[in-house]
Write an enzyme that holds these catalytic residues in place. Structure first.
Site, PDB file in Angstrom:
ATOM      1  N   GLU A 221     -16.047 -17.260  20.407  1.00  0.00           N
ATOM      2  CA  GLU A 221     -16.168 -16.254  21.469  1.00  0.00           C
ATOM      3  C   GLU A 221     -15.668 -14.892  21.007  1.00  0.00           C
ATOM      4  O   GLU A 221     -16.271 -13.850  21.320  1.00  0.00           O
ATOM      5  CB  GLU A 221     -15.381 -16.702  22.709  1.00  0.00           C
ATOM      6  CG  GLU A 221     -15.896 -17.969  23.371  1.00  0.00           C
ATOM      7  CD  GLU A 221     -17.228 -17.778  24.082  1.00  0.00           C
ATOM      8  OE1 GLU A 221     -17.772 -16.649  24.070  1.00  0.00           O
ATOM      9  OE2 GLU A 221     -17.740 -18.753  24.651  1.00  0.00           O
ATOM     10  N   ARG A 225     -18.389 -11.688  20.632  1.00  0.00           N
ATOM     11  CA  ARG A 225     -18.227 -10.623  21.630  1.00  0.00           C
ATOM     12  C   ARG A 225     -17.483  -9.412  21.059  1.00  0.00           C
ATOM     13  O   ARG A 225     -17.981  -8.283  21.131  1.00  0.00           O
ATOM     14  CB  ARG A 225     -17.480 -11.149  22.855  1.00  0.00           C
ATOM     15  CG  ARG A 225     -18.202 -12.291  23.559  1.00  0.00           C
ATOM     16  CD  ARG A 225     -17.483 -12.698  24.834  1.00  0.00           C
ATOM     17  NE  ARG A 225     -17.888 -14.029  25.277  1.00  0.00           N
ATOM     18  CZ  ARG A 225     -18.121 -14.364  26.540  1.00  0.00           C
ATOM     19  NH1 ARG A 225     -17.996 -13.466  27.493  1.00  0.00           N
ATOM     20  NH2 ARG A 225     -18.472 -15.599  26.869  1.00  0.00           N
ATOM     21  N   ASP A 365     -26.941 -24.876  20.990  1.00  0.00           N
ATOM     22  CA  ASP A 365     -27.980 -23.852  21.043  1.00  0.00           C
ATOM     23  C   ASP A 365     -28.029 -22.898  19.857  1.00  0.00           C
ATOM     24  O   ASP A 365     -29.016 -22.829  19.119  1.00  0.00           O
ATOM     25  CB  ASP A 365     -27.864 -23.056  22.348  1.00  0.00           C
ATOM     26  CG  ASP A 365     -26.433 -22.595  22.654  1.00  0.00           C
ATOM     27  OD1 ASP A 365     -25.534 -22.849  21.840  1.00  0.00           O
ATOM     28  OD2 ASP A 365     -26.222 -21.971  23.721  1.00  0.00           O
ATOM     29  N   GLU A 534     -30.269 -15.407  28.883  1.00  0.00           N
ATOM     30  CA  GLU A 534     -31.172 -16.054  27.922  1.00  0.00           C
ATOM     31  C   GLU A 534     -32.652 -15.872  28.257  1.00  0.00           C
ATOM     32  O   GLU A 534     -33.477 -15.620  27.362  1.00  0.00           O
ATOM     33  CB  GLU A 534     -30.843 -17.545  27.794  1.00  0.00           C
ATOM     34  CG  GLU A 534     -29.545 -17.835  27.068  1.00  0.00           C
ATOM     35  CD  GLU A 534     -28.319 -17.609  27.924  1.00  0.00           C
ATOM     36  OE1 GLU A 534     -27.206 -17.441  27.350  1.00  0.00           O
ATOM     37  OE2 GLU A 534     -28.442 -17.590  29.173  1.00  0.00           O
TER      38      GLU A 534
END
Length: 631
Positions: A221, A225, A365, A534
């Protein structure tokens, strides 16, 4: 060898000559010289007499033919009186003139690319109106971004996230001001100078101090980010010969130095592990790295840091970042897989996959996304050392088509399911909204960022590419219908699909007018919406690649639903508890990715296709654009 055309150049010369003016003498001479009977006629006295008679008659014709235009010309100069005189000459030779008229001249023809350029005909006006419509809509997105930022700045500046209903901030991502950094490159792309100044000043003043003092953060994360956001801001603000979109904010080196400070600490997740698989968490102020509580790392998380660390090595000149990050993919390359598909957990202690759960939703993913994107990042002159990534991607997409793709009933929506117990277990028709990244990734992998038209013209698409592009469009349709099937027009976090083996009643999305209301099943625990990006991401990529405006229209419908149901008047936007009921209940949370991803992709979807072109940039999984090498 190409076949010859069904006509010759003689035909072309003939067609060109048909409407070319020829003199009268040339016509007569050519007729006499080419006559097949000329020798026979002139060989006898009768023939000679007839020839002389014909020549005398033609001389008379020539006289009347030439005198007429001369008289007309004089008449134009001298007025009506001469025109009356001309009339007598014209009358006397009228029959001959009617016989001897020049062939009509063809009107001038404009080339195809110039037709319609004069006077703005209807289709051009329609094109201009369409362009104006999307400019207006893009401005609506910018206003939404400013509204989201103003709520964050007012109530949560410096916190990771805004709670818009309770009007306060919360640190859920380690306390590094994640929304500030996530939103910065969106502001740069939009030209929102005031936001650039405010975010840049906060980073320059506070972020390095936070990095040195904060506690535990998640490697994945924080990389996608904060590190990704800093590196993108460095490039877009003019660093490393980047695109200077604004003069606001600090010097680009501030972003780069802060990124290096953070990355040096994150590197411990790699160097502390006994294998090439990093630990999941890092304590910044120690600094030190640690396993997750269960000892496992997510496959997606360990394989979704390479774009960022590669680019940092490029701009800093320090190869350590890229070397450590790329060890992960090199290691996974040699692990056993199921038709290219991998389980969602991996152990940093053994370096092996754990369990058999295979899915393209959470924890799986972005592994597949970064296979193709890291390969693309290497640019046109791609190092042969990276070709294994493209091979892994191609094999995985074949596995997706073979093992995970099915169609719903009764209307045949194409979806990607899961294998929670591996290839020998039962198939689950469950599809996370997260899986809606896949249409964009498939399209990107097919054309390598070029438009479909250009890729086909240059003969760059293989059969597998066309298959993947078709699957991308089918899945994008399904992702859009996950929105339109609900009462709010917003998608749930998870959907199930009605198949011959699986059905549940009374769990539809609430929009009874939708054709697909009986195809999509939404369980009560899955009805929330987190403002996720998405689907919009895939619509953006597919619009850029196919140039089909339906993807813009779908995106606009989704944006209007966000505006209608998630906007908070006092500032910011809120996640929803249940998208199937009206009015929807709100969750008190605005995720950082709403500013960093969702609104950015809306803005780019509605805008000029030359802004952040897909053959020159790759977007990290948090929508931070990084330049392709050599672009």
């Amino acid at each position: 060898m190409s076949k010859s055309l069904p006509y010759s150049m003689k035909d072309v010369h003939y067609d060109n000559a048909k409407f070319r003016q020829r003199s009268f003498v040339k016509v007569i001479t050519q007729s006499l010289l080419t006559s097949n009977a000329k020798h026979d006629c002139l060989s006898c006295s009768t023939g000679k007499f007839l020839a002389l008679l014909m020549i005398f008659g033609l001389a008379c014709l020539m006289f009347t033919h030439k005198s007429t235009p001369h008289s007309v010309s004089q008449g134009q100069a001298e007025g009506i009186k001469v025109n009356k005189e001309v009339k007598g000459i014209s009358d006397s030779g009228g029959r001959f003139q009617r016989f001897w008229r020049k062939p009509p001249r063809l009107p001038p023809q404009l080339p195809p690319d110039e037709k319609g350029s004069i006077g703005n005909p209807p289709h051009e006006l329609q094109k201009l109106n369409t362009g104006s419509k999307w400019v207006d809509r893009q401005q609506r997105v910018q206003k939404a971004f400013i509204h989201a930022w103003s709520g964050y700045k007012m109530y949560a500046m410096g916190y990771d996230e805004l709670m818009p209903l309770s009007q306060r901030g919360v640190d859920g991502l380690g306390g590094l001001g994640a929304t500030v950094v996530d939103a910065l490159d969106t502001a740069l792309i939009m030209g929102a100078d005031e936001v650039v100044s405010e975010a840049g000043l906060w980073i320059e003043t506070h972020l390095s101090d936070r990095i040195s003092k904060k506690g535990q953060v998640n490697l994945f994360e924080t990389t996608i980010r904060v590190l990704g956001g800093l590196l993108s801001a460095y490039h877009l603000s003019g660093g490393e010969q980047g695109t200077n979109l604004t003069h606001k904010g600090p010097k680009p080196t501030v972003y780069l130095e802060t990124a290096r400070n953070l990355a040096d600490r994150l590197l411990l997740a790699f160097t502390s592990s006994p294998t090439s698989i990093p630990f999941s968490d890092v304590v910044l102020h120690d600094p030190s790295a640690h396993r997750a509580p269960d000892g496992l790392s997510s496959t997606a998380e360990v394989s979704t840091v390479q774009l960022e660390f590669n680019y940092l090595s490029t701009v800093s000149g320090d190869p350590r970042y890229s070397i450590e990050a790329m060890k992960v993919l090199e290691h996974i390359k040699d692990l056993p897989k199921v038709e290219g598909l991998v389980p969602i957990y991996i152990s940093p202690d053994s370096g092996e996959f754990s369990g058999e759960n295979i899915r393209l939703g959470s924890r799986g993913d972005s592994y597949y996304e970064y296979l193709i994107k890291v390969w693309l990042q290497q640019g046109r002159n791609r190092d042969s050392n990276f070709t294994y990534l493209y091979d892994m991607y191609e094999e995985a997409m074949k596995g997706v088509r073979h093992l995970l793709v099915q169609k719903s009933i009764p209307n045949g929506l194409v979806f990607v399911g899961e294998l929670p117990y591996g290839p020998k277990g039962s198939f689950s028709p469950k599809m996370d909204h997260l899986v809606c990244f896949l249409p964009g990734t498939l399209a990107l992998g097919a054309t390598k960022g070029l438009t479909k038209e250009k890729a086909m013209k240059e003969n760059l698409l293989k059969f597998e590419d066309l298959e993947n592009l078709k699957l991308a469009e089918d899945l994008a349709k399904t992702c859009f219908e996950m929105y339109s099937v609900t009462s709010t027009g917003l998608a749930p976090e998870i959907a199930y699909f009605h198949t011959e083996e699986y059905s549940e009643h009374g769990l539809d999305g609430g929009n009874k007018n939708s054709k697909f209301v009986n195809d999509i099943i939404i369980k009560h625990a899955d009805r929330h919406n987190l403002l996720r990006p998405e689907t919009v991401e895939s619509l953006f990529i597919l619009y850029r690649i196919t140039e089909d405006p339906k993807y813009q229209e779908w995106g606009w419908q989704i944006f209007e639903a966000f505006e209608k149901y998630t906007k908070v008047d006092s500032g910011g936007y809120s996640s929803l508890e249940d998208v199937t009921v009206l009015p929807p209940r709100r969750r008190d949370k605005m995720e950082t990715f709403f500013l960093g991803e969702t609104l950015k992709y809306f803005y780019l979807l509605f805008g000029d296709r030359s802004v952040i072109p897909l053959d020159k940039y790759v977007f990290n999984t948090e929508a931070h654009p990084l330049p392709i090498k050599g672009s």
